[in-house]
Design a protein around this motif. Structure first.
Motif, mmCIF file in Angstrom:
data_model
loop_
_atom_site.group_PDB
_atom_site.id
_atom_site.type_symbol
_atom_site.label_atom_id
_atom_site.label_comp_id
_atom_site.label_asym_id
_atom_site.label_seq_id
_atom_site.Cartn_x
_atom_site.Cartn_y
_atom_site.Cartn_z
ATOM 1 N N ASN A 117 0.717 -1.476 0.167
ATOM 2 C CA ASN A 117 -0.081 -0.008 0.068
ATOM 3 C C ASN A 117 0.930 1.243 0.113
ATOM 4 N N ASP A 118 0.300 2.196 -0.422
ATOM 5 C CA ASP A 118 0.917 3.734 -0.347
ATOM 6 C C ASP A 118 1.001 4.106 1.118
ATOM 7 N N SER A 119 1.849 5.147 1.516
ATOM 8 C CA SER A 119 1.994 5.616 2.746
ATOM 9 C C SER A 119 0.505 6.062 3.398
ATOM 10 N N GLN A 120 -0.398 6.665 2.670
ATOM 11 C CA GLN A 120 -1.670 7.133 3.271
ATOM 12 C C GLN A 120 -2.445 5.985 3.819
ATOM 13 N N GLU A 121 -2.463 5.151 3.085
ATOM 14 C CA GLU A 121 -3.315 3.887 3.271
ATOM 15 C C GLU A 121 -2.615 3.147 4.421
ATOM 16 N N ARG A 122 -1.272 3.081 4.454
ATOM 17 C CA ARG A 122 -0.724 2.305 5.711
ATOM 18 C C ARG A 122 -0.952 2.963 6.935
ATOM 19 N N ALA A 123 -0.691 4.396 6.726
ATOM 20 C CA ALA A 123 -1.372 5.177 8.274
ATOM 21 C C ALA A 123 -2.618 4.724 8.596
ATOM 22 N N ALA A 124 -3.575 4.586 7.634
ATOM 23 C CA ALA A 124 -5.047 4.490 7.896
ATOM 24 C C ALA A 124 -5.109 2.936 8.433
ATOM 25 N N ILE A 125 -4.237 2.127 7.903
ATOM 26 C CA ILE A 125 -4.471 0.827 8.534
ATOM 27 C C ILE A 125 -3.733 0.693 10.128
ATOM 28 N N ARG A 126 -2.696 1.468 10.454
ATOM 29 C CA ARG A 126 -2.355 1.572 11.795
ATOM 30 C C ARG A 126 -3.288 1.975 12.471
ATOM 31 N N SER A 127 -3.883 3.212 12.157
ATOM 32 C CA SER A 127 -4.896 3.788 13.011
ATOM 33 C C SER A 127 -5.932 2.819 13.414
ATOM 34 N N SER A 128 -6.069 1.696 12.468
ATOM 35 C CA SER A 128 -7.419 0.949 12.895
ATOM 36 C C SER A 128 -7.210 -0.197 13.795
ATOM 37 N N ILE A 129 -5.900 -0.251 14.267
ATOM 38 C CA ILE A 129 -5.526 -1.469 14.879
ATOM 39 C C ILE A 129 -5.249 -0.907 16.580
ATOM 40 N N GLY A 130 -5.906 -1.977 17.217
ATOM 41 C CA GLY A 130 -6.112 -1.833 18.476
ATOM 42 C C GLY A 130 -4.650 -2.424 19.349
ATOM 43 N N MET A 131 -4.448 -2.099 20.643
ATOM 44 C CA MET A 131 -3.494 -2.600 21.302
ATOM 45 C C MET A 131 -3.357 -4.097 21.237
ATOM 46 N N ASP A 132 -4.328 -4.705 21.441
ATOM 47 C CA ASP A 132 -4.290 -5.989 21.332
ATOM 48 C C ASP A 132 -3.751 -6.619 20.072
ATOM 49 N N GLY A 133 -4.149 -6.054 18.920
ATOM 50 C CA GLY A 133 -3.567 -6.255 17.537
ATOM 51 C C GLY A 133 -2.026 -5.913 17.454
#
Length: 407
Positions: A117-133
């Protein structure tokens, strides 16, 4: 329930570290420490954190607070990670002899998509993941290190490194990231890859803080990157290939294969009502378990020990309503002479109203001590002297088997 690995304290306070380890449990088993168990790594050389003393629990407390703020903002999109993480009780945290499973395959697909993915999509993915993830990703990274070494495939280590790049550092204990990096760097080199190049490529996929951690790891000194010297792990040969076992930084010059001894002993424990969460060599047997106060005879014997190994284990939840407050620790040592092992055995048989229950076993120059107790005041101890005796026969067989090989 989560069992976070603690930061490795100064070697002389192993006892305190073990007791704090037993108390450092929270809510999700996919964040449990691996079965070689290790405490937190040393901070990056030359960094600001290199000059700081980190109080146990402080970094995780900050991460939990950041996670609360993240949850309050609400999810913008669903996490790409499966809801079910790794299961400590199924042995998924075991780095000595991990077994591949379907979750590994699922996560491998996720991290490979993330990398494309591009940097924008990677940032969105990181923001969707919780601590357990995030801790699921770290478990995947640690397991990937072992599989990369076993299969001599650098791409497996690369997938583990990409998983680390998906983490938001603010919402984890940053030292857990460093521990993953140490394993993956070692694995990449063992698989024949250019670890420095692989790390710098992965840093581009991460948020700035994690990217900085990845690059800083490459710039550490050789000793600072060394798995055994700085990170408390060592390779171990098993029937299914190489694995990773804990390394306690203590004097270690056994004449017997003490790694095999402690692995066999850990299997004995796992066949009972416990599951090991820490298996390490190059540890020590603290005299406090065998003597109330200073004892010159005991200190002399322990000072001449050739090597020691330690197992800590967690009581299975169905065995006791206060299973979280139960300590079970096994120490195995090779003494300098047979008489020393018998001296330790004699001390283990002293009953002077201690707060813990113990049983000792000796064969040749090998001695093993099991310590059990409840470490929470008011909680009843699960083990009794009579119940703990069930380990004596099996442990004796293990020691006899290896004692015959000691010169």
């Amino acid at each position: 329930m989560t069992h976070y690995p603690l930061r490795r304290a100064i070697g002389s306070v192993i006892l305190a570290a073990m007791l704090l380890t037993a108390c450092s449990c929270t809510k999700a088993d996919n964040r449990a420490s691996p079965v070689n168990t290790n405490d937190k790594a040393r901070p990056p050389e030359g960094s600001d954190s290199d000059q700081k003393f980190f109080v146990i629990g402080t970094e995780m407390a900050k991460a939990v607070e950041a996670e609360k703020h993240w949850q309050q903002r609400g999810l913008v999109r669903e996490s790409p990670l499966p809801k079910q993480g790794y299961d400590f009780w199924h042995g998924d945290q075991n780095l000595i002899d991990p077994a591949p499973n379907a979750l590994d395959d699922t996560l491998r697909e996720v991290v490979q998509r993330y990398a494309k993915n591009d940097s924008q999509e990677r940032a969105a993915i990181r923001s969707s993941i919780g601590m357990d993830g995030f801790y699921t990703l770290m478990t995947f990274a640690r397991r990937s290190a072992v599989f990369a070494i076993r299969e001599k495939k650098a791409e497996i280590a690369r997938d583990g490194l990409v998983a680390v790049s998906m983490i938001n550092q603010e919402r984890v204990d940053f030292r857990d990231i460093l521990m993953c990096l140490s394993l993956l760097y070692h694995a990449a080199n063992r698989a024949g890859a250019d670890a420095d190049k692989m790390f710098r490529q992965a840093a581009v996929l991460a948020e700035p803080e994690v990217g900085k951690q990845i690059v800083n790891f490459v710039e550490r000194s050789p000793d600072g990157r060394d798995l055994r010297i700085s990170w408390g792990f060592d390779e171990v040969e098993t029937a299914k290939g190489l694995g990773l076992i804990g390394w306690g930084f203590k004097k270690y010059a056994p004449t017997v294969d003490l790694k095999s001894v402690v692995i066999d002993a850990a299997q004995l424990v796992a066949a009972d009502k416990y599951l090991p969460d820490s298996v390490s060599v190059a540890t020590e047997l603290p005299p406090v378990w065998l003597s109330h106060g200073k004892n010159a005879e005991l200190d002399g014997v322990l000072a001449s020990v050739r090597g020691a190994a330690t197992i800590s284990a967690r009581l299975r939840s169905n065995e006791h309503p206060k299973h979280n407050s139960q300590q079970f620790t096994m120490f195995i040592v090779e003494t300098s002479q047979i008489a020393d092992a018998q001296t330790l055995l004699r001390f283990s048989r002293v009953n002077d109203n201690r707060e813990h229950i113990m049983i000792g076993v000796a064969s040749g120059k090998l001695f093993a001590l099991i310590v059990a107790r409840s470490f929470v005041q008011g909680d009843e101890a699960y083990e009794t002297p009579k119940s703990l005796a069930r380990f004596q026969e099996g442990l004796t067989k293990i020691l006899v088997q290896y004692a015959d090989k000691v010169p």
